[in-house]
Design a protein around this motif. Structure first.
Motif, PDB file in Angstrom:
ATOM      1  N   HIS A  77       0.863  -1.191   0.000  1.00  0.00           N
ATOM      2  CA  HIS A  77       0.000   0.000   0.000  1.00  0.00           C
ATOM      3  C   HIS A  77       0.894   1.233   0.000  1.00  0.00           C
ATOM      4  O   HIS A  77       1.366   1.674   1.055  1.00  0.00           O
ATOM      5  N   GLN A  80       0.452   4.140   2.537  1.00  0.00           N
ATOM      6  CA  GLN A  80       0.626   3.838   3.964  1.00  0.00           C
ATOM      7  C   GLN A  80       2.083   3.925   4.429  1.00  0.00           C
ATOM      8  O   GLN A  80       2.381   3.757   5.615  1.00  0.00           O
ATOM      9  N   LEU A  92      -6.691  -5.699  12.858  1.00  0.00           N
ATOM     10  CA  LEU A  92      -6.971  -5.127  11.532  1.00  0.00           C
ATOM     11  C   LEU A  92      -8.027  -4.020  11.481  1.00  0.00           C
ATOM     12  O   LEU A  92      -7.730  -2.905  11.049  1.00  0.00           O
ATOM     13  N   TRP A  95      -7.147  -1.029  13.486  1.00  0.00           N
ATOM     14  CA  TRP A  95      -5.945  -0.419  12.890  1.00  0.00           C
ATOM     15  C   TRP A  95      -6.324   0.402  11.649  1.00  0.00           C
ATOM     16  O   TRP A  95      -5.828   1.522  11.461  1.00  0.00           O
ATOM     17  N   ARG A 205     -11.282  -2.436  -2.037  1.00  0.00           N
ATOM     18  CA  ARG A 205     -10.435  -2.626  -0.852  1.00  0.00           C
ATOM     19  C   ARG A 205     -10.673  -3.993  -0.216  1.00  0.00           C
ATOM     20  O   ARG A 205      -9.745  -4.779  -0.078  1.00  0.00           O
ATOM     21  N   HIS A 232      -8.496  -7.918  -0.722  1.00  0.00           N
ATOM     22  CA  HIS A 232      -8.079  -8.677   0.464  1.00  0.00           C
ATOM     23  C   HIS A 232      -9.147  -9.721   0.761  1.00  0.00           C
ATOM     24  O   HIS A 232     -10.324  -9.458   0.572  1.00  0.00           O
ATOM     25  N   GLU A 235      -8.412 -12.245   6.177  1.00  0.00           N
ATOM     26  CA  GLU A 235      -7.137 -11.908   6.803  1.00  0.00           C
ATOM     27  C   GLU A 235      -7.223 -12.099   8.312  1.00  0.00           C
ATOM     28  O   GLU A 235      -6.248 -12.502   8.959  1.00  0.00           O
ATOM     29  N   ASP A 322       2.943  -5.742   2.049  1.00  0.00           N
ATOM     30  CA  ASP A 322       1.759  -5.183   2.700  1.00  0.00           C
ATOM     31  C   ASP A 322       2.077  -4.070   3.697  1.00  0.00           C
ATOM     32  O   ASP A 322       1.488  -4.014   4.777  1.00  0.00           O
TER      33      ASP A 322
HETATM   34  N1  GUN Z   1      -7.812  -4.997   4.484  1.00  0.00           N
HETATM   35  C1  GUN Z   1      -8.425  -3.921   3.949  1.00  0.00           C
HETATM   36  N2  GUN Z   1      -7.592  -2.890   3.827  1.00  0.00           N
HETATM   37  C2  GUN Z   1      -6.411  -3.306   4.292  1.00  0.00           C
HETATM   38  C3  GUN Z   1      -5.131  -2.670   4.414  1.00  0.00           C
HETATM   39  O1  GUN Z   1      -4.924  -1.510   4.082  1.00  0.00           O
HETATM   40  N3  GUN Z   1      -4.145  -3.434   4.954  1.00  0.00           N
HETATM   41  C4  GUN Z   1      -4.345  -4.715   5.328  1.00  0.00           C
HETATM   42  N4  GUN Z   1      -3.336  -5.412   5.838  1.00  0.00           N
HETATM   43  N5  GUN Z   1      -5.527  -5.320   5.223  1.00  0.00           N
HETATM   44  C5  GUN Z   1      -6.539  -4.622   4.712  1.00  0.00           C
END
Ligand code: GUN
Ligand code: FE
Length: 444
Positions: A77, A80, A92, A95, A205, A232, A235, A322
Protein backbone atom coordinates in the motif's frame (compact mmCIF):
# COMPACT_ATOMS: atom_id res chain seq x y z
CA UNK A 1 22.61 5.27 -16.78
CA UNK A 2 21.78 4.42 -20.34
CA UNK A 3 20.32 1.33 -21.91
CA UNK A 4 23.07 -1.00 -22.96
CA UNK A 5 23.67 -4.34 -24.54
CA UNK A 6 25.65 -6.35 -22.04
CA UNK A 7 27.14 -9.80 -21.63
CA UNK A 8 27.35 -10.85 -17.99
CA UNK A 9 29.87 -13.59 -17.28
CA UNK A 10 29.73 -15.43 -13.99
CA UNK A 11 27.21 -16.99 -11.60
CA UNK A 12 23.45 -16.71 -12.00
CA UNK A 13 20.46 -18.23 -10.20
CA UNK A 14 16.88 -18.53 -11.37
CA UNK A 15 13.90 -20.56 -10.15
CA UNK A 16 12.33 -23.09 -12.49
CA UNK A 17 9.61 -24.14 -10.07
CA UNK A 18 8.90 -24.31 -6.36
CA UNK A 19 11.23 -27.28 -6.13
CA UNK A 20 13.89 -26.47 -8.70
CA UNK A 21 16.43 -23.68 -8.62
CA UNK A 22 18.94 -23.36 -11.47
CA UNK A 23 22.35 -22.22 -10.34
CA UNK A 24 24.87 -21.97 -13.14
CA UNK A 25 28.15 -20.39 -14.15
CA UNK A 26 28.35 -19.09 -17.68
CA UNK A 27 27.23 -16.07 -19.67
CA UNK A 28 23.99 -14.24 -20.15
CA UNK A 29 23.41 -11.75 -22.98
CA UNK A 30 21.11 -8.76 -22.56
CA UNK A 31 20.06 -7.20 -25.83
CA UNK A 32 17.45 -4.45 -26.22
CA UNK A 33 16.19 -5.10 -22.72
CA UNK A 34 15.76 -8.83 -23.17
CA UNK A 35 17.77 -11.92 -22.35
CA UNK A 36 18.78 -13.03 -25.83
CA UNK A 37 21.20 -15.86 -25.07
CA UNK A 38 22.76 -17.89 -22.29
CA UNK A 39 25.49 -20.48 -22.25
CA UNK A 40 28.47 -22.01 -20.53
CA UNK A 41 31.80 -20.34 -19.77
CA UNK A 42 33.44 -22.36 -22.57
CA UNK A 43 30.82 -21.24 -25.06
CA UNK A 44 31.47 -17.66 -23.97
CA UNK A 45 35.17 -17.97 -24.78
CA UNK A 46 34.43 -19.40 -28.22
CA UNK A 47 31.84 -16.76 -29.08
CA UNK A 48 34.08 -13.99 -27.79
CA UNK A 49 36.98 -15.18 -29.95
CA UNK A 50 34.73 -15.26 -33.00
CA UNK A 51 33.83 -11.60 -32.38
CA UNK A 52 30.18 -12.25 -31.54
CA UNK A 53 30.32 -9.88 -28.60
CA UNK A 54 32.28 -7.06 -30.22
CA UNK A 55 29.35 -4.63 -29.88
CA UNK A 56 28.59 -5.60 -26.28
CA UNK A 57 29.85 -4.37 -22.97
CA UNK A 58 31.28 -7.42 -21.21
CA UNK A 59 30.86 -7.56 -17.45
CA UNK A 60 32.84 -10.21 -15.59
CA UNK A 61 31.22 -10.78 -12.19
CA UNK A 62 33.68 -11.18 -9.34
CA UNK A 63 33.61 -14.26 -7.17
CA UNK A 64 31.16 -12.85 -4.63
CA UNK A 65 28.64 -11.65 -7.21
CA UNK A 66 25.70 -13.25 -8.97
CA UNK A 67 22.71 -12.30 -11.11
CA UNK A 68 19.16 -13.22 -10.14
CA UNK A 69 15.65 -12.18 -11.24
CA UNK A 70 14.26 -9.00 -9.65
CA UNK A 71 11.90 -9.25 -6.71
CA UNK A 72 8.15 -9.12 -7.28
CA UNK A 73 6.07 -7.50 -4.54
CA UNK A 74 2.51 -8.71 -5.15
CA UNK A 75 0.87 -6.52 -2.55
CA UNK A 76 1.79 -3.24 -0.92
CA UNK A 77 0.00 0.00 0.00
CA UNK A 78 2.00 2.99 -1.27
CA UNK A 79 0.03 5.65 0.68
CA UNK A 80 0.63 3.84 3.96
CA UNK A 81 4.43 4.22 3.89
CA UNK A 82 4.43 7.28 6.19
CA UNK A 83 3.06 4.90 8.86
CA UNK A 84 5.66 2.17 8.33
CA UNK A 85 6.80 0.77 11.67
CA UNK A 86 4.15 2.73 13.58
CA UNK A 87 0.78 1.94 15.13
CA UNK A 88 0.94 -1.84 15.03
CA UNK A 89 -0.88 -2.16 18.35
CA UNK A 90 -4.40 -2.84 17.06
CA UNK A 91 -6.03 -5.69 15.17
CA UNK A 92 -6.97 -5.13 11.53
CA UNK A 93 -10.33 -3.35 11.65
CA UNK A 94 -9.33 -1.04 14.52
CA UNK A 95 -5.94 -0.42 12.89
CA UNK A 96 -7.65 0.61 9.64
CA UNK A 97 -10.02 2.98 11.45
CA UNK A 98 -7.47 4.47 13.83
CA UNK A 99 -4.34 4.84 11.70
CA UNK A 100 -4.83 3.85 8.10
CA UNK A 101 -7.97 5.56 6.81
CA UNK A 102 -7.00 8.93 8.36
CA UNK A 103 -3.58 8.76 6.64
CA UNK A 104 -4.94 7.59 3.28
CA UNK A 105 -7.55 10.40 3.38
CA UNK A 106 -4.73 12.90 2.84
CA UNK A 107 -3.85 11.82 -0.70
CA UNK A 108 -6.24 14.28 -2.33
CA UNK A 109 -3.30 16.64 -1.73
CA UNK A 110 -1.24 16.03 -4.85
CA UNK A 111 1.93 17.58 -3.53
CA UNK A 112 1.83 15.27 -0.51
CA UNK A 113 0.99 12.31 -2.76
CA UNK A 114 3.81 12.91 -5.20
CA UNK A 115 6.41 13.48 -2.48
CA UNK A 116 5.47 10.26 -0.64
CA UNK A 117 5.12 8.15 -3.77
CA UNK A 118 8.45 9.27 -5.17
CA UNK A 119 10.15 8.01 -2.02
CA UNK A 120 8.13 4.78 -1.97
CA UNK A 121 9.09 3.81 -5.51
CA UNK A 122 12.75 4.62 -4.92
CA UNK A 123 12.78 2.70 -1.64
CA UNK A 124 11.38 -0.40 -3.33
CA UNK A 125 13.88 -0.14 -6.17
CA UNK A 126 16.73 0.19 -3.65
CA UNK A 127 15.41 -3.01 -2.08
CA UNK A 128 15.46 -4.86 -5.41
CA UNK A 129 11.73 -4.80 -6.16
CA UNK A 130 11.60 -4.58 -9.94
CA UNK A 131 7.83 -5.18 -10.09
CA UNK A 132 5.31 -3.94 -7.53
CA UNK A 133 1.57 -4.41 -7.39
CA UNK A 134 0.35 -1.33 -5.53
CA UNK A 135 -2.77 -0.25 -3.74
CA UNK A 136 -3.08 3.54 -4.03
CA UNK A 137 -5.73 5.51 -2.16
CA UNK A 138 -9.36 6.39 -2.90
CA UNK A 139 -8.16 9.41 -4.89
CA UNK A 140 -7.99 9.26 -8.66
CA UNK A 141 -5.49 12.08 -9.20
CA UNK A 142 -3.50 11.16 -6.10
CA UNK A 143 -3.05 7.62 -7.37
CA UNK A 144 -2.00 8.88 -10.81
CA UNK A 145 0.95 10.48 -8.99
CA UNK A 146 2.04 6.97 -8.02
CA UNK A 147 1.98 5.94 -11.68
CA UNK A 148 4.04 9.01 -12.55
CA UNK A 149 6.67 8.10 -9.95
CA UNK A 150 6.89 4.51 -11.20
CA UNK A 151 7.30 5.78 -14.76
CA UNK A 152 9.90 8.35 -13.69
CA UNK A 153 12.00 5.76 -11.87
CA UNK A 154 11.35 3.04 -14.47
CA UNK A 155 9.89 0.45 -12.13
CA UNK A 156 7.43 -2.11 -13.48
CA UNK A 157 4.16 -1.51 -11.66
CA UNK A 158 0.54 -2.54 -11.40
CA UNK A 159 -1.40 0.31 -9.84
CA UNK A 160 -4.87 0.41 -8.34
CA UNK A 161 -7.07 3.26 -7.23
CA UNK A 162 -8.72 1.90 -4.09
CA UNK A 163 -12.51 1.55 -4.18
CA UNK A 164 -14.76 1.91 -1.11
CA UNK A 165 -18.44 2.86 -0.90
CA UNK A 166 -19.44 1.89 2.64
CA UNK A 167 -19.45 4.47 5.40
CA UNK A 168 -16.62 4.69 7.96
CA UNK A 169 -15.71 7.14 10.73
CA UNK A 170 -13.01 8.81 8.66
CA UNK A 171 -15.54 9.65 5.91
CA UNK A 172 -13.14 7.85 3.59
CA UNK A 173 -15.43 6.45 0.87
CA UNK A 174 -17.30 7.52 -2.26
CA UNK A 175 -20.88 7.09 -3.35
CA UNK A 176 -21.27 4.22 -5.77
CA UNK A 177 -21.90 6.15 -8.98
CA UNK A 178 -18.91 8.44 -8.41
CA UNK A 179 -16.68 5.50 -7.54
CA UNK A 180 -17.58 3.48 -10.62
CA UNK A 181 -17.08 6.50 -12.83
CA UNK A 182 -13.71 7.33 -11.29
CA UNK A 183 -12.38 3.79 -11.54
CA UNK A 184 -13.14 3.68 -15.25
CA UNK A 185 -11.54 7.08 -15.67
CA UNK A 186 -8.50 5.91 -13.73
CA UNK A 187 -8.10 2.80 -15.87
CA UNK A 188 -8.33 4.89 -19.04
CA UNK A 189 -5.81 7.42 -17.77
CA UNK A 190 -3.28 4.74 -16.87
CA UNK A 191 -3.73 3.16 -20.30
CA UNK A 192 -3.22 6.59 -21.88
CA UNK A 193 0.32 6.68 -20.48
CA UNK A 194 0.99 3.93 -23.05
CA UNK A 195 3.87 2.75 -20.92
CA UNK A 196 4.44 -0.96 -21.25
CA UNK A 197 5.78 -1.23 -17.69
CA UNK A 198 2.63 0.18 -16.11
CA UNK A 199 -0.84 -1.33 -15.93
CA UNK A 200 -4.03 -0.48 -14.04
CA UNK A 201 -5.54 -2.86 -11.48
CA UNK A 202 -9.15 -2.60 -10.38
CA UNK A 203 -8.92 -2.49 -6.58
CA UNK A 204 -11.95 -3.01 -4.33
CA UNK A 205 -10.43 -2.63 -0.85
CA UNK A 206 -12.33 -5.59 0.65
CA UNK A 207 -15.89 -6.71 1.35
CA UNK A 208 -15.99 -4.66 4.58
CA UNK A 209 -15.72 -1.47 2.49
CA UNK A 210 -17.67 -2.38 -0.66
CA UNK A 211 -21.22 -3.59 -1.26
CA UNK A 212 -22.24 -6.18 -3.86
CA UNK A 213 -23.36 -3.53 -6.32
CA UNK A 214 -19.96 -1.83 -6.32
CA UNK A 215 -18.07 -5.14 -6.42
CA UNK A 216 -20.08 -6.31 -9.44
CA UNK A 217 -19.58 -2.99 -11.25
CA UNK A 218 -15.83 -3.20 -10.63
CA UNK A 219 -15.74 -6.77 -11.95
CA UNK A 220 -17.45 -5.46 -15.06
CA UNK A 221 -14.87 -2.68 -15.55
CA UNK A 222 -12.02 -5.18 -15.13
CA UNK A 223 -13.61 -7.42 -17.73
CA UNK A 224 -14.22 -4.65 -20.25
CA UNK A 225 -10.67 -3.34 -19.99
CA UNK A 226 -9.13 -6.79 -19.61
CA UNK A 227 -7.29 -5.77 -16.47
CA UNK A 228 -6.35 -7.39 -13.21
CA UNK A 229 -8.35 -7.05 -10.04
CA UNK A 230 -6.95 -7.14 -6.50
CA UNK A 231 -8.42 -7.19 -3.03
CA UNK A 232 -8.08 -8.68 0.46
CA UNK A 233 -9.70 -11.88 1.70
CA UNK A 234 -9.98 -13.68 5.07
CA UNK A 235 -7.14 -11.91 6.80
CA UNK A 236 -8.54 -11.71 10.30
CA UNK A 237 -11.29 -13.53 12.25
CA UNK A 238 -13.27 -10.39 13.21
CA UNK A 239 -13.14 -9.24 9.60
CA UNK A 240 -14.58 -12.58 8.44
CA UNK A 241 -17.39 -12.37 11.05
CA UNK A 242 -18.20 -8.86 9.93
CA UNK A 243 -18.35 -9.86 6.26
CA UNK A 244 -20.58 -12.85 6.96
CA UNK A 245 -22.97 -10.58 8.90
CA UNK A 246 -22.93 -7.94 6.20
CA UNK A 247 -23.69 -10.42 3.41
CA UNK A 248 -26.18 -12.90 4.91
CA UNK A 249 -27.04 -14.27 1.47
CA UNK A 250 -23.43 -15.43 0.95
CA UNK A 251 -22.18 -18.68 2.40
CA UNK A 252 -18.57 -17.56 2.79
CA UNK A 253 -16.20 -14.61 2.31
CA UNK A 254 -15.11 -16.17 -0.98
CA UNK A 255 -18.75 -16.46 -2.01
CA UNK A 256 -19.20 -12.67 -1.65
CA UNK A 257 -16.49 -12.13 -4.25
CA UNK A 258 -17.65 -15.01 -6.43
CA UNK A 259 -21.25 -13.72 -6.52
CA UNK A 260 -19.78 -10.38 -7.68
CA UNK A 261 -17.75 -12.05 -10.47
CA UNK A 262 -14.48 -10.89 -8.98
CA UNK A 263 -12.83 -14.30 -8.88
CA UNK A 264 -10.97 -15.27 -12.05
CA UNK A 265 -7.46 -15.88 -13.31
CA UNK A 266 -6.70 -12.15 -13.32
CA UNK A 267 -7.52 -11.77 -9.65
CA UNK A 268 -4.95 -11.41 -6.86
CA UNK A 269 -6.21 -11.82 -3.30
CA UNK A 270 -4.03 -10.72 -0.39
CA UNK A 271 -3.66 -12.65 2.88
CA UNK A 272 -6.09 -15.59 2.65
CA UNK A 273 -5.13 -16.70 6.14
CA UNK A 274 -8.35 -18.52 7.00
CA UNK A 275 -9.75 -20.00 3.78
CA UNK A 276 -12.05 -22.98 4.32
CA UNK A 277 -11.54 -26.08 2.19
CA UNK A 278 -14.47 -24.99 0.01
CA UNK A 279 -12.93 -21.56 -0.47
CA UNK A 280 -9.57 -23.11 -1.35
CA UNK A 281 -11.33 -25.15 -4.02
CA UNK A 282 -13.19 -22.07 -5.21
CA UNK A 283 -10.04 -19.94 -5.56
CA UNK A 284 -8.17 -22.79 -7.18
CA UNK A 285 -10.96 -23.49 -9.70
CA UNK A 286 -11.30 -19.82 -10.59
CA UNK A 287 -7.51 -19.45 -11.02
CA UNK A 288 -7.19 -16.77 -8.33
CA UNK A 289 -3.66 -16.02 -7.05
CA UNK A 290 -2.78 -15.37 -3.44
CA UNK A 291 -0.39 -12.63 -2.25
CA UNK A 292 1.13 -14.02 0.95
CA UNK A 293 1.92 -11.20 3.39
CA UNK A 294 3.61 -12.81 6.39
CA UNK A 295 4.94 -9.61 8.01
CA UNK A 296 1.55 -8.00 8.28
CA UNK A 297 -0.15 -11.28 9.25
CA UNK A 298 2.17 -11.38 12.25
CA UNK A 299 2.36 -7.68 13.14
CA UNK A 300 -1.43 -7.21 13.13
CA UNK A 301 -1.78 -10.61 14.86
CA UNK A 302 -4.00 -11.75 12.01
CA UNK A 303 -2.81 -15.35 11.85
CA UNK A 304 -0.49 -17.93 10.29
CA UNK A 305 -1.15 -18.44 6.59
CA UNK A 306 -0.97 -22.10 5.49
CA UNK A 307 0.82 -21.41 2.21
CA UNK A 308 1.78 -25.04 1.66
CA UNK A 309 -1.87 -26.05 1.62
CA UNK A 310 -2.58 -23.51 -1.12
CA UNK A 311 0.43 -24.53 -3.19
CA UNK A 312 -0.68 -28.17 -2.88
CA UNK A 313 -4.13 -27.09 -4.14
CA UNK A 314 -2.58 -25.53 -7.27
CA UNK A 315 -3.12 -21.96 -6.16
CA UNK A 316 -0.42 -19.60 -7.43
CA UNK A 317 1.25 -17.77 -4.56
CA UNK A 318 3.51 -14.71 -4.57
CA UNK A 319 4.85 -12.58 -1.72
CA UNK A 320 3.66 -9.18 -0.54
CA UNK A 321 5.17 -6.73 1.92
CA UNK A 322 1.76 -5.18 2.70
CA UNK A 323 3.20 -2.00 4.17
CA UNK A 324 2.10 -0.55 6.60
CA UNK A 325 0.40 -3.61 8.14
CA UNK A 326 3.78 -5.08 7.26
CA UNK A 327 6.69 -3.30 8.91
CA UNK A 328 9.27 -3.95 6.22
CA UNK A 329 9.36 -2.89 2.57
CA UNK A 330 11.68 -5.61 1.33
CA UNK A 331 10.83 -8.89 -0.31
CA UNK A 332 13.92 -10.37 1.34
CA UNK A 333 12.08 -9.87 4.64
CA UNK A 334 8.91 -11.43 3.20
CA UNK A 335 10.99 -14.44 2.09
CA UNK A 336 12.43 -14.93 5.58
CA UNK A 337 9.06 -14.53 7.26
CA UNK A 338 7.43 -16.95 4.83
CA UNK A 339 10.08 -19.48 5.85
CA UNK A 340 9.49 -18.73 9.54
CA UNK A 341 5.68 -18.84 9.51
CA UNK A 342 5.58 -22.02 7.47
CA UNK A 343 8.09 -23.59 9.85
CA UNK A 344 6.02 -22.53 12.86
CA UNK A 345 3.01 -24.23 11.28
CA UNK A 346 5.08 -27.36 10.78
CA UNK A 347 6.24 -27.21 14.41
CA UNK A 348 2.60 -27.06 15.41
CA UNK A 349 2.03 -30.44 13.76
CA UNK A 350 1.39 -29.66 10.08
CA UNK A 351 3.63 -32.08 8.29
CA UNK A 352 5.80 -30.77 5.43
CA UNK A 353 4.41 -27.23 5.71
CA UNK A 354 7.78 -25.52 5.98
CA UNK A 355 9.16 -23.65 2.98
CA UNK A 356 12.93 -23.70 2.55
CA UNK A 357 15.07 -20.91 1.10
CA UNK A 358 14.79 -22.19 -2.45
CA UNK A 359 10.97 -22.21 -2.18
CA UNK A 360 11.13 -18.65 -0.82
CA UNK A 361 13.37 -17.69 -3.77
CA UNK A 362 10.72 -19.06 -6.13
CA UNK A 363 7.84 -17.25 -4.40
CA UNK A 364 9.78 -13.96 -4.45
CA UNK A 365 10.50 -14.15 -8.19
CA UNK A 366 8.73 -16.58 -10.55
CA UNK A 367 5.83 -17.27 -8.16
CA UNK A 368 5.16 -13.55 -7.88
CA UNK A 369 5.42 -13.10 -11.65
CA UNK A 370 2.87 -15.90 -12.14
CA UNK A 371 0.56 -14.41 -9.52
CA UNK A 372 0.56 -11.15 -11.49
CA UNK A 373 0.24 -12.88 -14.88
CA UNK A 374 3.66 -11.63 -15.94
CA UNK A 375 5.56 -14.90 -16.07
CA UNK A 376 5.89 -14.90 -19.86
CA UNK A 377 7.87 -11.65 -19.46
CA UNK A 378 9.66 -11.76 -16.11
CA UNK A 379 10.33 -13.85 -12.99
CA UNK A 380 13.19 -15.97 -14.29
CA UNK A 381 16.30 -15.57 -16.43
CA UNK A 382 14.96 -17.48 -19.42
CA UNK A 383 15.91 -16.48 -22.95
CA UNK A 384 13.28 -14.18 -24.45
CA UNK A 385 12.24 -12.66 -21.14
CA UNK A 386 12.79 -9.04 -20.21
CA UNK A 387 15.95 -8.49 -18.19
CA UNK A 388 14.39 -7.56 -14.84
CA UNK A 389 17.26 -8.58 -12.62
CA UNK A 390 19.51 -7.88 -9.66
CA UNK A 391 23.29 -7.95 -9.48
CA UNK A 392 24.06 -9.17 -5.99
CA UNK A 393 27.41 -8.79 -4.27
CA UNK A 394 27.34 -10.94 -1.16
CA UNK A 395 30.48 -9.34 0.25
CA UNK A 396 29.84 -5.80 -0.99
CA UNK A 397 31.44 -2.89 0.87
CA UNK A 398 29.77 -2.29 4.25
CA UNK A 399 27.67 -5.41 3.78
CA UNK A 400 26.24 -7.08 6.86
CA UNK A 401 27.74 -10.37 5.70
CA UNK A 402 31.30 -11.27 6.68
CA UNK A 403 33.40 -13.24 4.28
CA UNK A 404 34.12 -16.55 6.00
CA UNK A 405 35.44 -18.10 2.84
CA UNK A 406 35.47 -21.62 4.21
CA UNK A 407 31.71 -22.26 3.88
CA UNK A 408 32.20 -24.63 6.81
CA UNK A 409 30.76 -28.02 6.19
CA UNK A 410 27.74 -26.58 4.36
CA UNK A 411 29.42 -27.36 1.08
CA UNK A 412 28.93 -25.84 -2.31
CA UNK A 413 30.37 -22.34 -2.60
CA UNK A 414 27.90 -21.05 -5.20
CA UNK A 415 24.89 -22.28 -3.24
CA UNK A 416 26.50 -20.82 -0.14
CA UNK A 417 26.59 -17.36 -1.72
CA UNK A 418 22.90 -17.55 -2.56
CA UNK A 419 21.92 -18.79 0.88
CA UNK A 420 23.90 -16.09 2.64
CA UNK A 421 22.14 -13.44 0.59
CA UNK A 422 18.70 -14.94 1.23
CA UNK A 423 19.25 -15.31 4.98
CA UNK A 424 21.47 -12.29 5.72
CA UNK A 425 21.48 -9.91 2.79
CA UNK A 426 20.00 -6.43 2.46
CA UNK A 427 19.96 -3.50 0.05
CA UNK A 428 23.73 -3.03 0.44
CA UNK A 429 24.19 -6.33 -1.35
CA UNK A 430 21.82 -5.38 -4.17
CA UNK A 431 24.42 -3.41 -6.10
CA UNK A 432 22.59 -3.05 -9.42
CA UNK A 433 18.92 -3.29 -10.36
CA UNK A 434 17.65 -3.63 -13.93
CA UNK A 435 14.14 -3.38 -15.35
CA UNK A 436 13.78 -4.32 -19.01
CA UNK A 437 17.52 -3.86 -19.36
CA UNK A 438 17.49 -0.34 -17.88
CA UNK A 439 19.82 0.07 -14.95
CA UNK A 440 17.70 1.74 -12.26
CA UNK A 441 20.04 1.29 -9.30
CA UNK A 442 23.83 1.25 -9.32
CA UNK A 443 25.96 1.33 -6.18
CA UNK A 444 28.71 -0.84 -7.63
N1 GUN B 1 -7.81 -5.00 4.48
C1 GUN B 1 -8.42 -3.92 3.95
N2 GUN B 1 -7.59 -2.89 3.83
C2 GUN B 1 -6.41 -3.31 4.29
C3 GUN B 1 -5.13 -2.67 4.41
O1 GUN B 1 -4.92 -1.51 4.08
N3 GUN B 1 -4.14 -3.43 4.95
C4 GUN B 1 -4.35 -4.72 5.33
N4 GUN B 1 -3.34 -5.41 5.84
N5 GUN B 1 -5.53 -5.32 5.22
C5 GUN B 1 -6.54 -4.62 4.71
FE1 FE C 1 -3.08 -5.06 2.25
Amino acid sequence: MSDQNIVFVGLWASAKSLKELSVRRGFLVVENGKISKKGTSNEFETLKKSGSFSKFKIVHLNDSQFIMPGFVDCHTHAPQFPNIGLGLDRPLLEWLAKYTFPLESRYGDLEFASSVYDKVVQRLITNGTTTACYFGSLHLDGTLELAKSAIKHRQRALIGKVSMNLENDAGYYNDTAKEVHEVEDFVKKILEFKNELIQPVVTPRFAVSCDLELLASLADIAKRYDCRIQSHISENLSEIDYVLQQFPSCKSYGDVYDKSNILNNKCIMAHAVYLTDDEIKLLSTRGVSVAHCPASNTRLKSGLCPVRKYLDSDITVGLGTDVAGGDNATILDAMRRSMDVSTHLELKGNENYSLDWTAAFYLATLGGAKALGLDSKIGSLDEGKDFDALLIDVYANNSAIDNHETYGSAGDRDLGLLQRFVYLGDDRNIVQVYVKGNKIKDIL
